[in-house]
Design a protein around this motif. Structure first.
Motif, short mmCIF file in Angstrom:
data_model
loop_
_atom_site.label_atom_id
_atom_site.label_comp_id
_atom_site.label_asym_id
_atom_site.label_seq_id
_atom_site.Cartn_x
_atom_site.Cartn_y
_atom_site.Cartn_z
N TYR A 108 68.17 -11.37 -7.33
CA TYR A 108 68.05 -12.74 -6.85
C TYR A 108 66.90 -12.81 -5.85
CZ TYR A 108 72.48 -14.08 -8.95
OH TYR A 108 73.48 -14.37 -9.84
N SER A 109 66.37 -14.01 -5.66
CA SER A 109 65.25 -14.18 -4.75
C SER A 109 65.64 -13.88 -3.31
CB SER A 109 64.72 -15.62 -4.84
OG SER A 109 63.72 -15.84 -3.88
N TYR A 110 64.77 -13.17 -2.62
CA TYR A 110 64.92 -12.93 -1.19
C TYR A 110 63.99 -13.84 -0.38
CZ TYR A 110 67.73 -8.64 -1.62
OH TYR A 110 68.74 -7.73 -1.86
N HIS A 111 63.32 -14.75 -1.03
CA HIS A 111 62.31 -15.56 -0.36
C HIS A 111 62.83 -16.98 -0.12
CE1 HIS A 111 58.40 -17.05 0.84
NE2 HIS A 111 58.43 -17.97 -0.11
N LEU A 112 63.22 -17.30 1.11
CA LEU A 112 63.66 -18.61 1.57
C LEU A 112 65.03 -19.02 1.03
CD1 LEU A 112 60.42 -20.80 1.66
CD2 LEU A 112 61.69 -19.86 3.58
N THR A 113 65.29 -18.89 -0.27
CA THR A 113 66.58 -19.29 -0.82
C THR A 113 67.64 -18.21 -0.57
OG1 THR A 113 65.92 -18.44 -2.98
CG2 THR A 113 65.57 -20.77 -2.57
N PRO A 114 68.94 -18.58 -0.53
CA PRO A 114 69.95 -17.64 -0.03
C PRO A 114 70.53 -16.67 -1.04
CG PRO A 114 70.92 -19.80 -0.34
CD PRO A 114 69.45 -19.96 -0.63
N ALA A 115 70.29 -16.81 -2.34
CA ALA A 115 71.03 -16.02 -3.32
C ALA A 115 70.91 -14.51 -3.10
CB ALA A 115 70.57 -16.38 -4.73
N GLY A 116 69.71 -14.03 -2.76
CA GLY A 116 69.54 -12.60 -2.54
C GLY A 116 70.45 -12.09 -1.45
N SER A 117 70.49 -12.80 -0.33
CA SER A 117 71.35 -12.40 0.78
C SER A 117 72.82 -12.60 0.47
CB SER A 117 70.98 -13.19 2.04
OG SER A 117 71.69 -12.73 3.16
N MET A 118 73.15 -13.63 -0.29
CA MET A 118 74.54 -13.89 -0.65
C MET A 118 75.18 -12.67 -1.30
SD MET A 118 74.22 -17.78 -2.16
CE MET A 118 75.94 -18.00 -2.58
N PHE A 119 74.44 -12.05 -2.22
CA PHE A 119 75.02 -10.92 -2.94
C PHE A 119 74.76 -9.59 -2.24
CE2 PHE A 119 75.17 -14.28 -6.02
CZ PHE A 119 76.40 -14.07 -6.62
N GLU A 120 73.65 -9.49 -1.51
CA GLU A 120 73.43 -8.26 -0.76
C GLU A 120 74.50 -8.06 0.31
OE1 GLU A 120 70.13 -7.01 2.38
OE2 GLU A 120 69.49 -6.62 0.32
N THR A 121 74.86 -9.12 1.03
CA THR A 121 75.88 -8.98 2.07
C THR A 121 77.23 -8.61 1.46
OG1 THR A 121 76.16 -11.39 2.01
CG2 THR A 121 74.76 -10.49 3.75
N GLY A 122 77.53 -9.14 0.28
CA GLY A 122 78.77 -8.75 -0.40
C GLY A 122 78.75 -7.31 -0.85
N LEU A 123 77.63 -6.86 -1.39
CA LEU A 123 77.50 -5.46 -1.81
C LEU A 123 77.61 -4.52 -0.62
CD1 LEU A 123 74.64 -5.98 -4.39
CD2 LEU A 123 76.87 -4.98 -4.94
N HIS A 124 76.98 -4.87 0.49
CA HIS A 124 77.09 -4.04 1.69
C HIS A 124 78.53 -4.00 2.19
CE1 HIS A 124 72.54 -4.31 2.85
NE2 HIS A 124 72.79 -3.43 1.90
N HIS A 125 79.25 -5.11 2.08
CA HIS A 125 80.65 -5.14 2.52
C HIS A 125 81.50 -4.20 1.68
CE1 HIS A 125 83.68 -6.90 5.05
NE2 HIS A 125 84.44 -7.21 4.01
N LEU A 126 81.08 -3.96 0.44
CA LEU A 126 81.78 -3.01 -0.44
C LEU A 126 81.26 -1.58 -0.28
CD1 LEU A 126 82.09 -4.92 -3.85
CD2 LEU A 126 83.87 -4.54 -2.13
N ASP A 127 80.32 -1.38 0.64
CA ASP A 127 79.70 -0.06 0.84
C ASP A 127 78.89 0.38 -0.37
OD1 ASP A 127 80.58 0.25 3.46
OD2 ASP A 127 82.49 1.11 2.81
N CYS A 128 78.22 -0.56 -1.00
CA CYS A 128 77.27 -0.24 -2.08
C CYS A 128 75.86 -0.20 -1.50
CB CYS A 128 77.32 -1.32 -3.17
SG CYS A 128 78.90 -1.47 -4.01
N ALA A 129 75.01 0.63 -2.09
CA ALA A 129 73.59 0.64 -1.75
C ALA A 129 72.89 -0.41 -2.60
CB ALA A 129 72.99 2.01 -1.99
N VAL A 130 71.86 -1.05 -2.02
CA VAL A 130 71.20 -2.16 -2.70
C VAL A 130 69.71 -1.89 -2.85
CG1 VAL A 130 70.67 -4.64 -2.64
CG2 VAL A 130 72.88 -3.80 -1.78
#
Length: 408
Positions: free
Chosen positions: A130-152
């Protein structure tokens, strides 16, 4: 390895409902006290009495389509925020532009639950496209993956050759992003002679998961799951291994309403998705997304007991222009309200090159139909015909206005 993310997913539905509505008055009070917008929108309302769906349905709807104007009047968040802009972690900019806050709590967008249902587990490596530039989708899923202790791997969008190389070298087991972009990357890997066999699962969102793409992924032995959310609300619903609808996220209240109104429809009827969250930073109440969906009755075979929806079924904002004037779904609702009727569809055609407007109404008497024509002109300022149709004869697709005009 447990099948469910936590015990909340399998609790008794009545218990879930009781707890949500026990919490609701406090959340509404927080919104009114801390948010400039809700200080006005909820002014004078006895919030302690909002402990049922019937009471919630009487509160005003906040429409996504109004956000741009609200934010232009009071930057950056239109006054809907309870936490000041300086207190959030990130400020995103979605098309519109619309500004969206990300708070500082872990898994702010609540995507970890959907990722877990799709098979992501601690220690997995995932590529996030997902885009990491201005729009939130990249962070939406990265924060969820980090909460599961996954590497991104923060792949973002574009640069397919580099993405294919990263997959071959780093061997992620999972992908998050749009389905079409995953197909593009896999085809680029084939073209470059690089292996993509490490990818075993994917959580997909942001666009329709078309049958041709679904078949392509199945041929690659990649287990694909869908998630539904928005930049304003985060995760709303997600798919499980049962593959029977999308299961509602635990920390929100969903309503399906007749487009253009705040009136809930019967279970199974298509309508607009309206969500109330328990987000303390951005406490939106009865937020009308502009998306259409419907409740899928019964429980999921996967053991999760929350409400299921049929997924994204189109857009609720069906505003169109007839003879130079805008016609809105809420105007159709007002016409029906004045005559105590429930279901109708306004059909716009242009036979002979001239706009023609017909209101097809269920359960109307002949005298009511004649009176409806006058009300139609009074509310919409455009003359139209009224046609009576039988009860249940209008399609259950959420359409209030159907534009059938042809221009070729």
């Amino acid at each position: 390895m447990t099948q469910h993310y936590d015990a909340l997913e399998t609790r008794d539905p009545a218990e879930r409902e009781r707890i949500l509505f026990e919490r609701l008055p406090r959340q509404l009070g927080h919104a009114r006290e801390r948010s400039a917008y809700y200080a006005q929108a909820l002014k004078g309302i006895d919030l302690a009495a909002v402990v049922s769906r019937e009471a919630l349905a009487k509160l005003p709807v906040t429409r996504k389509s109004d956000l741009n104007a609200l934010q232009r009047a009071l930057l950056p968040f239109g006054g809907l925020n309870a936490t000041p802009a300086s207190g959030v972690a990130r400020i995103f900019m979605s098309p519109g532009p619309i500004y969206d806050p990300e708070g500082r709590r872990p898994d702010f967008w609540r995507t970890a639950r959907s990722l877990y249902a799709a098979g992501f587990r601690p220690g997995d490596v995932a590529i996030n496209c997902y885009s990491y530039h201005l729009t939130p989708a990249g962070s939406m899923f990265e924060t969820g993956l980090h909460h599961l202790d996954c590497a991104v791997i923060p792949g973002g969008v574009g640069q397919t050759e580099l993405q294919a190389r990263a997959i071959a070298d780093l061997q992620p087991s999972g992908y998050v992003g749009t389905p079409s972009f995953l197909k593009i990357i896999l085809e680029k890997s084939d073209e470059m002679g690089l292996s993509s066999r490490s990818l075993r699962r994917a959580l997909l969102s942001g666009e329709a998961f078309l049958p041709v793409v679904r078949d392509f992924m199945r041929g690659r032995d990649i287990e694909c799951y869908q998630a539904y959310g928005t930049a304003d609300l985060g995760l709303i619903a997600y798919e499980s291994a049962a593959r029977e609808g999308l299961i509602l996220s635990e920390d929100l209240i969903l309503e399906i309403v007749r487009p253009g109104t705040g009136e809930p429809v019967a279970a199974g009827e298509v309508g607009e998705v309206v969500v109330t969250t328990f987000n303390e930073d951005y406490p939106v109440v009865r937020f009308a997304t502009g998306d259409l969906s419907a409740i899928l009755e019964g429980r999921s075979p996967c053991g999760r007991t929350n409400t299921r929806v049929r997924g994204w079924m189109g857009r609720a904002d069906q505003t169109t222009k007839v003879r130079g004037l805008f016609v809105h779904p809420h105007q159709v609702a007002e016409v029906l309200r004045r005559h105590d009727l429930k279901r109708a569809r306004l059909v716009v055609e242009n036979d002979g090159g001239e706009d023609r407007m017909t209101l097809r109404v269920e359960d109307a008497t002949e005298p009511a139909a004649r009176a409806l024509e006058a009300t139609l002109k009074d509310v919409m300022k455009v003359r139209g015909e009224v046609v009576r149709v039988g009860a249940g004869s209008l399609p259950n697709d959420g359409k209030v206005i159907e534009d059938l005009r042809k221009y070729t």
